[in-house]
Design a protein around this motif. Structure first.
Motif, PDB file in Angstrom:
ATOM      1  N   LYS A 220       0.773  -1.295  -0.056  1.00  0.00           N
ATOM      2  CA  LYS A 220       0.049  -0.055   0.026  1.00  0.00           C
ATOM      3  C   LYS A 220       0.868   1.308   0.097  1.00  0.00           C
ATOM      4  O   LYS A 220       0.464   2.396  -0.643  1.00  0.00           O
ATOM      5  N   GLU A 221       1.980   1.318   0.763  1.00  0.00           N
ATOM      6  CA  GLU A 221       2.948   2.426   0.978  1.00  0.00           C
ATOM      7  C   GLU A 221       3.578   2.825  -0.277  1.00  0.00           C
ATOM      8  O   GLU A 221       3.692   3.790  -0.626  1.00  0.00           O
ATOM      9  N   GLN A 222       3.790   1.586  -1.044  1.00  0.00           N
ATOM     10  CA  GLN A 222       4.549   1.782  -2.162  1.00  0.00           C
ATOM     11  C   GLN A 222       3.714   2.291  -3.503  1.00  0.00           C
ATOM     12  O   GLN A 222       4.259   3.203  -4.206  1.00  0.00           O
ATOM     13  N   PHE A 223       2.639   1.874  -3.514  1.00  0.00           N
ATOM     14  CA  PHE A 223       1.544   2.366  -4.751  1.00  0.00           C
ATOM     15  C   PHE A 223       0.850   3.755  -4.300  1.00  0.00           C
ATOM     16  O   PHE A 223       0.352   4.258  -5.142  1.00  0.00           O
ATOM     17  N   ARG A 224       0.852   4.060  -3.139  1.00  0.00           N
ATOM     18  CA  ARG A 224       0.127   5.192  -2.902  1.00  0.00           C
ATOM     19  C   ARG A 224       0.825   6.273  -2.394  1.00  0.00           C
ATOM     20  O   ARG A 224       0.462   7.644  -2.077  1.00  0.00           O
ATOM     21  N   SER A 225       2.114   6.278  -2.914  1.00  0.00           N
ATOM     22  CA  SER A 225       3.269   7.455  -2.379  1.00  0.00           C
ATOM     23  C   SER A 225       3.835   7.921  -3.603  1.00  0.00           C
ATOM     24  O   SER A 225       4.587   8.781  -3.568  1.00  0.00           O
ATOM     25  N   VAL A 226       3.296   7.392  -4.669  1.00  0.00           N
ATOM     26  CA  VAL A 226       3.899   7.710  -5.989  1.00  0.00           C
ATOM     27  C   VAL A 226       3.068   9.110  -6.397  1.00  0.00           C
ATOM     28  O   VAL A 226       2.092   9.459  -6.048  1.00  0.00           O
ATOM     29  N   GLU A 241     -11.738 -10.047  -7.809  1.00  0.00           N
ATOM     30  CA  GLU A 241     -12.620  -9.232  -7.082  1.00  0.00           C
ATOM     31  C   GLU A 241     -11.635  -8.534  -5.844  1.00  0.00           C
ATOM     32  O   GLU A 241     -11.546  -7.188  -5.623  1.00  0.00           O
ATOM     33  N   THR A 242     -10.691  -9.264  -5.392  1.00  0.00           N
ATOM     34  CA  THR A 242      -9.776  -8.881  -4.411  1.00  0.00           C
ATOM     35  C   THR A 242      -8.752  -7.698  -4.859  1.00  0.00           C
ATOM     36  O   THR A 242      -8.583  -6.664  -4.258  1.00  0.00           O
ATOM     37  N   THR A 243      -8.250  -8.172  -5.802  1.00  0.00           N
ATOM     38  CA  THR A 243      -7.424  -6.974  -6.773  1.00  0.00           C
ATOM     39  C   THR A 243      -8.081  -5.894  -7.091  1.00  0.00           C
ATOM     40  O   THR A 243      -7.757  -4.760  -6.860  1.00  0.00           O
ATOM     41  N   GLN A 244      -9.312  -5.911  -7.559  1.00  0.00           N
ATOM     42  CA  GLN A 244     -10.212  -4.795  -7.866  1.00  0.00           C
ATOM     43  C   GLN A 244     -10.539  -3.944  -6.545  1.00  0.00           C
ATOM     44  O   GLN A 244     -10.371  -2.691  -6.772  1.00  0.00           O
ATOM     45  N   GLU A 245     -10.628  -4.746  -5.573  1.00  0.00           N
ATOM     46  CA  GLU A 245     -10.950  -3.852  -4.257  1.00  0.00           C
ATOM     47  C   GLU A 245      -9.650  -2.960  -3.868  1.00  0.00           C
ATOM     48  O   GLU A 245      -9.959  -2.068  -3.348  1.00  0.00           O
ATOM     49  N   GLU A 246      -8.498  -3.664  -3.954  1.00  0.00           N
ATOM     50  CA  GLU A 246      -7.277  -3.013  -3.691  1.00  0.00           C
ATOM     51  C   GLU A 246      -7.162  -1.984  -4.647  1.00  0.00           C
ATOM     52  O   GLU A 246      -6.459  -0.704  -4.288  1.00  0.00           O
ATOM     53  N   PHE A 247      -7.112  -2.114  -5.919  1.00  0.00           N
ATOM     54  CA  PHE A 247      -7.158  -1.121  -6.859  1.00  0.00           C
ATOM     55  C   PHE A 247      -7.883   0.323  -6.663  1.00  0.00           C
ATOM     56  O   PHE A 247      -7.608   1.353  -6.903  1.00  0.00           O
ATOM     57  N   HIS A 249      -9.125   1.259  -3.822  1.00  0.00           N
ATOM     58  CA  HIS A 249      -8.869   2.037  -2.783  1.00  0.00           C
ATOM     59  C   HIS A 249      -7.413   2.872  -3.022  1.00  0.00           C
ATOM     60  O   HIS A 249      -7.152   3.957  -2.641  1.00  0.00           O
ATOM     61  N   THR A 250      -6.520   2.337  -3.723  1.00  0.00           N
ATOM     62  CA  THR A 250      -5.380   2.858  -4.052  1.00  0.00           C
ATOM     63  C   THR A 250      -5.607   4.090  -5.172  1.00  0.00           C
ATOM     64  O   THR A 250      -5.172   5.014  -4.990  1.00  0.00           O
ATOM     65  N   PHE A 251      -6.666   3.819  -6.151  1.00  0.00           N
ATOM     66  CA  PHE A 251      -7.179   4.841  -6.744  1.00  0.00           C
ATOM     67  C   PHE A 251      -7.571   6.106  -6.289  1.00  0.00           C
ATOM     68  O   PHE A 251      -7.338   7.253  -6.388  1.00  0.00           O
ATOM     69  N   ASN A 252      -8.721   5.687  -5.184  1.00  0.00           N
ATOM     70  CA  ASN A 252      -9.158   7.004  -4.327  1.00  0.00           C
ATOM     71  C   ASN A 252      -7.804   7.631  -3.620  1.00  0.00           C
ATOM     72  O   ASN A 252      -8.082   8.913  -3.349  1.00  0.00           O
ATOM     73  N   ALA A 253      -7.187   6.868  -3.062  1.00  0.00           N
ATOM     74  CA  ALA A 253      -5.900   7.496  -2.123  1.00  0.00           C
ATOM     75  C   ALA A 253      -5.290   8.498  -3.056  1.00  0.00           C
ATOM     76  O   ALA A 253      -4.936   9.739  -2.415  1.00  0.00           O
ATOM     77  N   LEU A 254      -4.771   7.983  -4.262  1.00  0.00           N
ATOM     78  CA  LEU A 254      -4.082   9.066  -5.176  1.00  0.00           C
ATOM     79  C   LEU A 254      -4.767  10.188  -5.595  1.00  0.00           C
ATOM     80  O   LEU A 254      -4.519  11.300  -5.742  1.00  0.00           O
ATOM     81  N   VAL A 255      -6.024  10.006  -6.071  1.00  0.00           N
ATOM     82  CA  VAL A 255      -7.014  11.086  -6.512  1.00  0.00           C
ATOM     83  C   VAL A 255      -7.116  12.115  -5.308  1.00  0.00           C
ATOM     84  O   VAL A 255      -6.896  13.370  -5.351  1.00  0.00           O
TER      85      VAL A 255
END
Length: 464
Positions: A220-226, A241-247, A249-255
């Motif tokens: 999470k830190e790796q992909f949300r800190s870029v 489904e699990t990967t979509q869930e993580e993607f 949340h990563t999407f929302n964090a970056l935006v």
């Protein structure tokens, strides 16, 4: 001990040395990134009835290696060891070696050799960027002008303008080229910005591995800190489904942090299969830019630019022939040009339409299909820059009537349809009109070389 591991003769130093040699060959053949992601984690367990037993740390990795690399591994190993007839890959998580279950120390998985966070940093940032894929080398035409302009604007801007930028189109139309071009431009103009470019497949693989080793925090830190996250071929996570869930949340964090996201896929967000509705909605938030199939003019430009970059002069008729005959995607088009240039260089023969047909026989055959009247109408209309609907219209302007006659002529010689059938496809004209058109084209063909060349180019591009 699981039954699959019984009666295995443990690997000796010779077998491990062979694995090292096979690994070097695999790196040369598939590249360092693919080897580190999929092949390095494999462990040599030993022999079992002339079968080499390898271990993969997860079911996903085992299935992927079996589908894409197992046959090649087997062939390479058999060339060095005649005792091996086949290989078998089992699932076996990396654990400490015991008297019953020994994992060779010389072959370490990434988790054994380094912290997962360091592995993610190295692999994600190490996604290879092709030096040929820059904005300077991208040929712009009507089918891709919006995607190109949007990609360039995003690359030049220090803050997100469209978030996400979603590029979509068929295989080989330039999506990956634009993604690489954005990354190169940012690295050059904004070297302080952290950019991660990788495929959705690799994103999923890294997430699954993080789950397996219970270290999702590093992921999470790796992909949300870029500053810029670029995901290629996002359709790959459809149904995961699990990967979509993580993607999601990563999407929302970056935006939320005002960081840029750039996505590519083969379909628009709304048309992505087995993708959650909320994720489809997020993907369509910013700018959705499609890349249409190439036109004849764009393919001409691509071939000319490619030939110029290689310092080779290609006859106009050969470029026109290739542009008509290979319309599926840009990769195949450029690959065909590479082949005829290589053949001319190595064999010493001049580049002509005849030699091109000879060299590309297999490729042209693969692209061939039974031509239809609709195909002919579309191709002729494109060539003469008129509307396809003009083929059925009653308009008699010379710039429309002549191409219509050419299309009727080609329909007569390239299809098995009768004159009345052809007439019906051209706005309900009778068979005498079709016959007149055929004879008129034959007459002009004999007396007008430029016209004859046009007809020949169209015929070669359509005939099977």
């Amino acid at each position: 001990m699981p039954s699959a591991l019984k009666n295995i003769s443990e690997p000796d130093s010779a077998l491990l040395l062979q694995w090292e040699k096979v690994s070097l060959d695999l790196i040369k053949e598939f590249g360092d990134a693919a080897f580190k992601s999929w092949l390095k984690p494999l462990v040599v367990l030993g022999f079992q009835q002339r079968k080499l037993i390898l271990a993969a740390p997860s079911r996903f990795m085992r299935d992927w290696v079996n589908a894409h690399y197992a046959n090649r591994i087997c062939k390479l190993w058999m060339s060095m060891n005649s005792d091996i007839e086949s290989i078998d890959i089992i699932i076996k998580a990396p654990i400490a070696a015991t008297a019953e279950n020994k994992i060779p120390a010389t072959v370490k998985t990434p988790v054994e050799s380094e912290d997962l966070g360091e592995t993610l940093e190295r692999e994600a940032m190490g996604a290879a960027l092709d030096s040929r894929f820059t904005f300077e080398n991208f040929v712009v035409g009507k089918p891709n002008e919006l995607a190109y302009a949007a990609a360039l604007r995003v690359a030049e801007s220090a803050k997100p303008l469209f978030n996400p930028l979603f590029l979509y189109g068929g295989v080989g139309l330039g999506k990956t080229h634009l993604m690489h071009a954005i990354a190169w431009h940012i690295k050059k103009c904004h070297p302080d910005r952290k950019v991660i470019y990788l495929s959705a497949e690799k994103f999923m693989y890294q997430f699954v591995r993080a789950l397996r080793f219970k270290d999702t925090v590093a992921f999470k830190e790796q992909f949300r800190s870029v500053n810029v996250l670029m995901i290629d071929d996002v359709q790959f996570i459809g149904g995961k489904e699990t990967t979509q869930e993580e993607f999601f949340h990563t999407f929302n964090a970056l935006v939320d942090n005002n960081h840029q996201i750039i996505i590519s896929a083969d379909k628009s967000p709304a048309d992505l299969e087995r993708m959650e509705d909320r994720l489809k909605s997020r993907l369509g938030w910013g700018l959705v830019a499609d890349i249409h199939p190439t036109t004849y003019e764009l393919r001409i430009g691509i071939l000319q630019a490619k030939a110029e970059s290689m310092g080779v002069e290609i006859p106009k008729e050969v470029i026109e022939f290739l542009a008509f005959k290979i319309s599926s995607n840009v990769r195949e088009l450029e690959g065909a040009l590479n082949r005829i240039i290589a053949h001319a260089t190595l064999v010493g023969r001049s580049i002509t339409v005849d030699t091109t047909q000879e060299v590309l026989r297999d490729l042209l055959k693969a692209n061939d299909r039974r031509v239809t009247i609709e195909d002919i109408q579309k191709r002729v209309a494109e060539y003469y820059n008129i509307k396809t609907s003009d083929m059925q219209s009653a308009r008699r302007l010379q710039n429309i009537a002549r191409p219509r006659q050419v299309a009727m002529y080609l329909a007569k010689i390239l299809t098995s349809r009768s004159l009345p059938d052809i007439g019906r496809k051209f706005g309900g004209r009778d068979h005498t009109t079709v016959l007149h058109s055929v004879r008129k084209v034959q007459e002009i063909y004999l007396n007008d070389k430029e016209f004859a060349d046009d007809v020949d180019i169209l015929k070669r591009s359509l005939e099977t």
